[in-house]
Design an enzyme around this catalytic site. Structure first.
Site, short mmCIF file in Angstrom:
data_model
loop_
_atom_site.label_atom_id
_atom_site.label_comp_id
_atom_site.label_asym_id
_atom_site.label_seq_id
_atom_site.Cartn_x
_atom_site.Cartn_y
_atom_site.Cartn_z
N GLY A 51 -1.29 1.52 0.12
CA GLY A 51 -2.27 0.54 0.62
C GLY A 51 -3.28 1.09 1.61
CG ASP A 110 2.78 -10.55 5.33
OD1 ASP A 110 2.71 -11.58 6.02
OD2 ASP A 110 3.08 -10.58 4.11
CE LYS A 138 -1.27 -11.68 4.21
NZ LYS A 138 -0.29 -11.91 3.14
CG PHE A 161 -1.17 -11.89 -1.87
CD1 PHE A 161 -0.06 -11.37 -1.23
CD2 PHE A 161 -1.80 -11.12 -2.85
CE1 PHE A 161 0.44 -10.11 -1.56
CE2 PHE A 161 -1.32 -9.87 -3.19
CZ PHE A 161 -0.20 -9.36 -2.54
CB VAL A 162 -6.23 -10.40 1.19
CG1 VAL A 162 -6.60 -11.71 1.86
CG2 VAL A 162 -5.36 -9.54 2.11
NE ARG A 174 -2.38 0.39 -4.83
CZ ARG A 174 -1.49 -0.12 -3.97
NH1 ARG A 174 -1.89 -0.53 -2.78
NH2 ARG A 174 -0.22 -0.21 -4.29
#
Ligand code: IMP
Ligand code: MG
Length: 188
Positions: A51, A110, A138, A161-162, A174
């Site tokens: 990520g 998160d 978040k 949710f991004v 991505r």
């Protein structure tokens, strides 16, 4: 097949907003470490795969501090949208980090389960310091006060949710150059 634009419900943060914010973060990080590092020392910027790869590559180009980069791959999510709470090390550090200052570059905070596990793990390796820069954080309300607190946050976002700019759903999206809210239709 190309990405269907209808999969993205809303653009949350544009490409240019991201790059402007990363310039500011870079300056703040440079200022913070300027007094901390000796002339012959590198800051270790630790990216969490997959990520953080996009964020990391843009962030390091805004830093003037001497750095070395390393990567870890941790798994807490699988391919769903909820944290499993189980952290597995898929790829460990390559560098010897004993006595080093570490800056973890993360895509999104998160539940914080992944990072709090990682910070504890790094401290057992006798590092000089561990700080976190997270591009996104978040808003989970009061429920998660105990999660780790990053020294730098790019953007506080709502609890949705991004995807994009490194963030995925089931490995997809991505490569979007911006951050968008994934339409629940994609995962329901
Ligand atoms: P945590 O352990 O709950 O903080 O989960 C952090 C990891 O879950 C992040 O590094 C992401 O890989 C993933 N994650 C959490 N929220 C999202 C999201 O909204 N979109 C994509 N990935 C997410
Ligand atoms: Mg991640």
């Amino acid at each position: 097949m190309k990405i269907n634009q209808a999969d993205i419900e809303e653009t949350l943060i544009t490409k240019s907003e991201i790059s402007e914010r990363i310039k500011v973060l870079g300056n703040e990080i440079d200022a913070y470490y300027s007094d901390l590092l000796h002339a012959d020392e590198n800051l270790i910027v630790l990216g969490i795969l997959n990520g953080s790869a996009v964020f990391m590559s843009d962030l390091i180009r805004e830093l003037q501090t001497h750095i070395a980069i390393d990567w870890m791959s941790l798994s807490s999510y699988g391919s769903g949208t909820k944290s499993s709470g189980v952290v597995r090390v898929l790829k460990d550090l390559t560098l010897d980090v004993k006595g080093k200052h570490i800056l973890i570059a993360e895509d999104i905070l998160d539940s914080g389960l992944t990072l709090s596990w990682l910070v504890k793990n790094l401290k057992t390796r006798d590092v000089a310091s561990v700080e976190i820069v997270s591009l996104l954080k978040k808003d989970l309300g009061k429920a998660h006060d105990k999660r780790v607190s990053p020294k730098w946050v790019g953007f506080d976002i709502p609890n949705k949710f991004v995807v994009g700019y490194g963030l995925d759903y089931a490995d997809r999206y991505r490569n979007l150059p911006y951050i968008g809210v994934l339409s629940p239709k994609v995962y329901e």
